[in-house]
Write a protein that holds these residues in place. Structure first.
Motif, mmCIF file in Angstrom:
data_model
loop_
_atom_site.group_PDB
_atom_site.id
_atom_site.type_symbol
_atom_site.label_atom_id
_atom_site.label_comp_id
_atom_site.label_asym_id
_atom_site.label_seq_id
_atom_site.Cartn_x
_atom_site.Cartn_y
_atom_site.Cartn_z
ATOM 1 N N ASP A 1 -31.012 -45.098 -21.553
ATOM 2 C CA ASP A 1 -29.687 -45.624 -21.222
ATOM 3 C C ASP A 1 -28.685 -45.192 -22.303
ATOM 4 O OD1 ASP A 1 -27.764 -47.158 -19.943
ATOM 5 O OD2 ASP A 1 -28.428 -49.052 -20.836
ATOM 6 N N LEU A 2 -27.740 -44.320 -21.962
ATOM 7 C CA LEU A 2 -26.735 -43.861 -22.926
ATOM 8 C C LEU A 2 -25.440 -44.635 -22.683
ATOM 9 C CD1 LEU A 2 -27.180 -39.960 -22.738
ATOM 10 C CD2 LEU A 2 -28.353 -41.587 -24.252
ATOM 11 N N VAL A 3 -25.066 -45.476 -23.638
ATOM 12 C CA VAL A 3 -23.912 -46.347 -23.446
ATOM 13 C C VAL A 3 -22.820 -46.028 -24.462
ATOM 14 C CG1 VAL A 3 -23.104 -48.731 -23.354
ATOM 15 C CG2 VAL A 3 -25.418 -48.175 -22.598
ATOM 16 N N ILE A 4 -21.627 -45.779 -23.945
ATOM 17 C CA ILE A 4 -20.454 -45.529 -24.788
ATOM 18 C C ILE A 4 -19.645 -46.812 -24.870
ATOM 19 C CG2 ILE A 4 -18.262 -44.267 -24.871
ATOM 20 C CD1 ILE A 4 -19.708 -41.969 -23.437
ATOM 21 N N CYS A 5 -19.264 -47.203 -26.085
ATOM 22 C CA CYS A 5 -18.479 -48.434 -26.259
ATOM 23 C C CYS A 5 -17.093 -48.267 -25.651
ATOM 24 C CB CYS A 5 -18.337 -48.762 -27.739
ATOM 25 S SG CYS A 5 -17.141 -50.071 -28.026
ATOM 26 N N VAL A 6 -16.714 -49.197 -24.810
ATOM 27 C CA VAL A 6 -15.441 -49.078 -24.096
ATOM 28 C C VAL A 6 -14.240 -49.177 -25.049
ATOM 29 C CG1 VAL A 6 -15.386 -51.544 -23.462
ATOM 30 C CG2 VAL A 6 -14.069 -49.890 -22.134
ATOM 31 N N ALA A 7 -14.302 -50.089 -26.023
ATOM 32 C CA ALA A 7 -13.158 -50.250 -26.937
ATOM 33 C C ALA A 7 -12.962 -48.988 -27.779
ATOM 34 C CB ALA A 7 -13.381 -51.461 -27.842
ATOM 35 N N ALA A 8 -14.077 -48.443 -28.270
ATOM 36 C CA ALA A 8 -14.005 -47.218 -29.066
ATOM 37 C C ALA A 8 -13.578 -46.040 -28.196
ATOM 38 C CB ALA A 8 -15.360 -46.945 -29.718
ATOM 39 N N ALA A 9 -14.038 -46.015 -26.947
ATOM 40 C CA ALA A 9 -13.719 -44.920 -26.022
ATOM 41 C C ALA A 9 -12.237 -44.904 -25.662
ATOM 42 C CB ALA A 9 -14.565 -45.041 -24.756
ATOM 43 N N GLN A 10 -11.676 -46.100 -25.468
ATOM 44 C CA GLN A 10 -10.259 -46.170 -25.095
ATOM 45 C C GLN A 10 -9.377 -45.623 -26.214
ATOM 46 O OE1 GLN A 10 -10.086 -50.336 -24.087
ATOM 47 N NE2 GLN A 10 -10.405 -49.948 -21.909
ATOM 48 N N ARG A 11 -9.754 -45.883 -27.469
ATOM 49 C CA ARG A 11 -8.967 -45.354 -28.590
ATOM 50 C C ARG A 11 -9.059 -43.831 -28.666
ATOM 51 N NH1 ARG A 11 -11.240 -49.926 -31.974
ATOM 52 N NH2 ARG A 11 -9.520 -51.395 -32.144
ATOM 53 N N ARG A 12 -10.196 -43.282 -28.206
ATOM 54 C CA ARG A 12 -10.458 -41.868 -28.466
ATOM 55 C C ARG A 12 -10.381 -40.984 -27.223
ATOM 56 N NH1 ARG A 12 -13.081 -45.297 -31.705
ATOM 57 N NH2 ARG A 12 -13.308 -44.814 -33.917
ATOM 58 N N GLY A 13 -9.997 -41.573 -26.099
ATOM 59 C CA GLY A 13 -9.779 -40.749 -24.909
ATOM 60 C C GLY A 13 -11.033 -40.337 -24.174
ATOM 61 N N LEU A 14 -12.031 -41.233 -24.139
ATOM 62 C CA LEU A 14 -13.228 -40.995 -23.312
ATOM 63 C C LEU A 14 -13.099 -41.875 -22.082
ATOM 64 C CD1 LEU A 14 -16.179 -39.686 -23.412
ATOM 65 C CD2 LEU A 14 -14.662 -39.242 -25.360
ATOM 66 N N ALA A 15 -13.235 -41.300 -20.886
ATOM 67 C CA ALA A 15 -13.040 -42.105 -19.678
ATOM 68 C C ALA A 15 -14.020 -41.723 -18.589
ATOM 69 C CB ALA A 15 -11.604 -41.939 -19.168
ATOM 70 N N ASP A 16 -14.468 -42.736 -17.831
ATOM 71 C CA ASP A 16 -15.241 -42.496 -16.605
ATOM 72 C C ASP A 16 -14.344 -42.855 -15.411
ATOM 73 O OD1 ASP A 16 -15.122 -45.252 -16.706
ATOM 74 O OD2 ASP A 16 -17.291 -45.552 -16.907
ATOM 75 N N ASP A 17 -14.901 -42.877 -14.225
ATOM 76 C CA ASP A 17 -14.104 -43.192 -13.030
ATOM 77 C C ASP A 17 -13.372 -44.522 -13.164
ATOM 78 O OD1 ASP A 17 -14.841 -40.911 -11.744
ATOM 79 O OD2 ASP A 17 -16.495 -41.833 -10.618
ATOM 80 N N GLY A 18 -14.117 -45.537 -13.610
ATOM 81 C CA GLY A 18 -13.563 -46.882 -13.709
ATOM 82 C C GLY A 18 -12.414 -46.949 -14.699
ATOM 83 N N GLU A 19 -12.599 -46.330 -15.862
ATOM 84 C CA GLU A 19 -11.556 -46.313 -16.887
ATOM 85 C C GLU A 19 -10.341 -45.524 -16.416
ATOM 86 O OE1 GLU A 19 -11.283 -47.671 -20.294
ATOM 87 O OE2 GLU A 19 -12.449 -48.955 -18.982
ATOM 88 N N GLN A 20 -10.617 -44.425 -15.684
ATOM 89 C CA GLN A 20 -9.527 -43.604 -15.148
ATOM 90 C C GLN A 20 -8.650 -44.444 -14.234
ATOM 91 O OE1 GLN A 20 -10.878 -40.213 -12.891
ATOM 92 N NE2 GLN A 20 -8.837 -39.807 -12.068
ATOM 93 N N GLU A 21 -9.313 -45.211 -13.371
ATOM 94 C CA GLU A 21 -8.574 -46.013 -12.406
ATOM 95 C C GLU A 21 -7.821 -47.153 -13.089
ATOM 96 O OE1 GLU A 21 -10.959 -46.742 -8.881
ATOM 97 O OE2 GLU A 21 -9.665 -48.456 -8.441
#
Lengths: 135, 130
Positions: free
Chosen positions: B74-94
């Motif tokens: 299971d590879l999990v990216i932290c959402v708070a850290a991802a939002q600061r750094r511009g990592l997005a999946d479908d859900g974050e994009q929407e």
């Protein structure tokens, strides 16, 4: 519950210059919801994270230090600061923020959260932990 | 033994990611289980599919993706850290009305609770990074 583990968060970096200190605190706050036995440890330049009177206006970075005062409300009241790290930087506990928690078992008496301990004592505390996260 | 892994550094500036990959390969080869890898701080950049390193260099993001598929990790990216750094999946994009997403196959974005859970569930949580 048998599923309670001892979590230790090691903070050994200065509060600004890198994001580790701030994002570590975010983990601590989220983790508090999991009802684990949590301790924090500040060593090296990490002791600067607890300095009182932090002012970041000139550097243009968010001053997140007021957040540490909320830890007591999250039942996080074991905050260890390494004596040798304070000494090496010419600091004493009086240079740090006064962090407190309220003891439910003693009519909500206000108690200090910060304990200054030697590195030998810290080693013993570390030895008792189940999960160690270092930032 | 059941391992949880935390990766705190970006894939190329710092060797932490490759060391974590090597650790996981060795652990799995010895019969241990790697339950989850949690990517925090700049570690979230391990999960972009837009990296195009030179052909004679390791593609770290792809290596993670292949490793996860092969060993069901299971590879999990932290959402708070991802939002600061511009990592997005479908859900974050929407949610954040972005014009695209960049997450690599095999990764997912979720909260810091996933890291704490890994600490609770695993026999050992091993942190890679400074």
């Amino acid at each position: 519950m048998s599923n309670v583990k001892k979590f230790m968060y090691i903070n050994n970096k200065a509060p600004y210059g890198t994001i580790y200190a701030w994002e570590s605190l975010e983990v601590v706050l989220i983790g508090a919801a999991f009802d684990q036995d949590v301790s924090l440890m500040f060593t090296g330049d990490g002791v600067y994270q607890l300095m009182k009177g932090q002012d970041t206006k000139e550097v243009g970075i968010k001053n997140f230090s007021p957040t540490y005062a909320a830890l007591g409300d999250y039942d996080i009241n074991k905050i260890y600061v390494e004596k040798e790290s304070l000494d090496a930087r010419g600091l004493t506990v009086d240079d740090l923020m006064h962090l407190v928690w309220e003891d439910e078992d003693e009519d909500w008496a206000e108690k200090d959260s910060i304990k200054v301990v030697t590195s030998a004592e810290l080693a013993e505390i570390l030895d008792q932990q189940d999960v160690v996260l270092s930032f | 033994m059941k391992f949880g892994i935390q990766v705190n550094e970006g894939p190329y500036t710092h060797e932490a990611s490759v060391t974590a990959i090597n650790f996981i390969k060795s652990a799995v080869a010895k019969g241990h289980e790697v339950f989850r890898v949690f990517f925090y701080h700049d570690g979230v950049n391990n999960g972009t599919r837009y990296a195009t390193p030179p052909q004679d260099d390791i593609n770290i993001q792809q290596t993670w993706s292949d490793l996860a598929k092969e060993h069901n990790i299971d590879l999990v990216i932290c959402v708070a850290a991802a939002q600061r750094r511009g990592l997005a999946d479908d859900g974050e994009q929407e949610r954040n009305k972005l014009d695209g997403n960049n997450i690599m196959d095999g990764f997912r974005i979720s909260g810091l609770g996933q890291l704490i859970e890994a600490g609770i569930e695993c026999d050992r949580l091993v942190v890679f990074g400074d």
